[in-house]
Structures are given as C-alpha cells and as structure tokens.
Design an enzyme around this catalytic site. Structure first.
Site, PDB file in Angstrom:
ATOM      1  CE  LYS A  10      -3.367   5.928  -1.842  1.00 22.87           C
ATOM      2  NZ  LYS A  10      -4.268   6.790  -2.632  1.00 22.87           N
ATOM      3  CE1 TYR A  43      -3.537   2.682   0.304  1.00 21.59           C
ATOM      4  CE2 TYR A  43      -2.332   3.434   2.245  1.00 21.59           C
ATOM      5  CZ  TYR A  43      -3.311   3.632   1.277  1.00 21.59           C
ATOM      6  OH  TYR A  43      -4.049   4.797   1.286  1.00 21.59           O
TER       7      TYR A  43
END
Ligand code: NDP
Ligand code: 8X3
Length: 252
Positions: free
Chosen positions: A157, A153
């Site tokens: 990002k 994750y």
C-alpha cells in the site's frame, strides 16, 4: 452521454458498493473480478434499479495476459473509459516477517502492485489519446503508516501511495487526474481473506467499534470523481471516528 467507470474488484466490499453507487449516479460501469457468478448477480441487481449500462469482465488482475485480453475484448461502446478505479486488492496473512508465508507475500505484491500497474498500463493510452480521464487508486492507512505484523501488506500500500504520486506527475501534461482514497478499517470481506477464511478472527477486528462500511468509501470515491474539471482531490484518508491512525483504535 454518460461517463464510463471501470471498477476492479467489484464482486465484494468497496468495489461492489462503488459499482452500485456510481450506477445510481449516472455512470455506466464496467465491473470486474474473478468470481463470475457474483458479477452476473450484481449486473442483474444494478440493471433492475438503475438505467446504467453494465459490462462484465471476469479476470485475475495478477495475470497480465488476462488483463490485456479482457480490455481488448471490450465492445466499442465501452472502450472509452473515463474513470479507472483501481480497487482490487487484498491482505493475505498477518504475522512477523521471519514467519511470513512467501505465497502470501507474492499474492499481495502481484495483486496490489502489479495488478494495479497492468490495469493502469492497459487503460491510460486511450485516456491520453482523448486528453481526458481520472484514475482513483484505493490505497490504505497502511500505505501511510506501518503497523505490527503488517509488513508486506503495508509495503504494497506504500507502493500504491508512491505510484499515485508518480502517476499524477506522468499524467499532468495529458489532463488526466490521479487521486487516492486511503481508508482505515472497513468491514468487508477483507479480514476474512486476510485470515484465510477464519470468520471469527475477522469479526474480532471490528468488534467493539463502529467501523467504516463499504458504502462510506464508495461515497468518498463518488465525491472525488464528481468535482469540477479544474479540481483534483490528490489524496483522501478516511477512518472510522474510533480510529486515529493505523494503530490507535478505541474499542469498548
Ligand atoms: P473485499 O475482500 O471485500 O473485496 C476485494 C475485491 O478485490 C473483490 O472484489 C475481489 O474479487 C478483488 N480481487 C482480489 N484479488 C483479485 C485478483 N487477483 N483479481 C481480480 N480481483 C481481485 O475487500 P475490500 O473491499 O475491503 O478491499 C478493496 C480494496 O480496499 C483493496 O485494495 C484493499 O486493500 C483496500 N482497503 C481495504 C480496507 C479494509 O479495511 N477493508 C482498508 C483500506 C484499504 P474476486 O475475489 O472475485 O477476484
Ligand atoms: C486495510 C486497513 O488497517 O486493516 O488496508 O490494514 S488495515
């Protein structure tokens, strides 16, 4: 004539709150997501309380065919999009890399990176032709720092962070602004999705602190897109007061 804002991932959380706030602040909006009934409800709700025009597009950002078909299906009076808010995204799972679920990884990479790229690729040519536009990417504190078990994750990002910088350079000659809003902990459906529907685990993330709410990030987005034309907010990190960075959070 009102500006048109395209919001990906408007069926919940930050996207939904942003759609409502922009509609209340003189924007016409295009709301998108996979859950059509929620889009229909949101359109009804917004049309009841504002005079904004609301267009629904139901598609999965992971499918480039669906993205490009959806964009080309827009009626003529919704084709000139002034603002693209690349918000659709998710975390799926939280665990060490050696135990990672590869399906979770692909979901995050396909949504958070490839979906954002497809939408940007589909919508920038008309902005360039009109020499005007603004792209706002919803990054994360997880795109600035890495936290335990956040691996993939956080990587997606970080990619959004890098793409925002790269896009700003590419758009510079065309007069198009590119910004990022990077939130810390926001209580939305995010953690329920991350923990595959485990509501208890999701609630525990925000227990003992006052987190951000979706409306706080909608407010930041509205600020970013309503600056005068000579001002571009490049990046805005917003955390709850109880959060100093990705790992330091005070809970009572
Ligand atoms: P929510 O889960 O509440 O909302 C996520 C939105 O993204 C939904 O509207 C969902 O729509 C949409 N979405 C997810 N996958 C897809 C897909 N494949 N195709 C189309 N739409 C999709 O989470 P948030 O509002 O919190 O998240 C919004 C953004 O903010 C994400 O990019 C997230 O990474 C980021 N963020 C969130 C933080 C938080 O703490 N909540 C902090 C920092 C950043 P549907 O399921 O209907 O398709
Ligand atoms: C969401 C914020 O800290 O839960 O991007 O990863 S965090």
């Amino acid at each position: 004539m009102k500006k048109i804002a395209f919001i990906s991932g408007a069926t919940a959380g930050i996207g939904e709150a942003t759609a409502k706030l922009l509609a209340q602040n003189d924007f016409d909006i295009i709301i998108t997501g996979r859950r059509e009934p929620r889009l229909v409800e949101l359109k009804k709700e917004i049309e009841k309380i504002t005079d904004a025009r609301v267009q629904i597009l139901c598609f999965d950002v992971r499918s480039k065919e669906e993205v490009f078909n959806a964009i080309s299906s827009l009626p003529n009076d919704f084709k000139n999009i002034d603002i693209l808010i690349n918000n659709a995204g998710l975390a799926s799972g939280l665990g060490a890399i050696q135990n990672g679920d590869i399906d979770d990884w692909e979901k995050m990479i396909d949504t958070n990176i490839k979906g954002l790229l497809y939408l940007t690729r589909a919508l920038t040519p008309q902005m360039i032709a009109r020499k005007s536009g603004h792209i706002v990417n919803i990054g994360s504190i997880a795109g600035k720092e890495v936290y335990p078990n956040g691996n993939v994750y956080c990587a997606t990002k970080h990619a959004v962070d890098a793409l925002t910088k790269g896009m700003r350079i590419d758009m510079l000659p065309h007069g198009i602004k590119v910004s990022q809003v990077a939130p810390g902990l926001v209580e939305t459906e995010f953690s329920v999705v991350r923990f595959h529907g485990d509501k208890q685990k999701a609630d525990d993330v925000y227990k003992g602190l006052t987190p951000l709410y979706a409306e706080d990030i909608a407010d930041a987005v509205l600020y970013v897109i309503s600056r005068p034309s000579h001002v571009c907010v490049n990046d805005m990190i917003v955390t709850p007061t109880a959060q100093a960075n990705a790992t330091n959070v005070i809970k009572i």
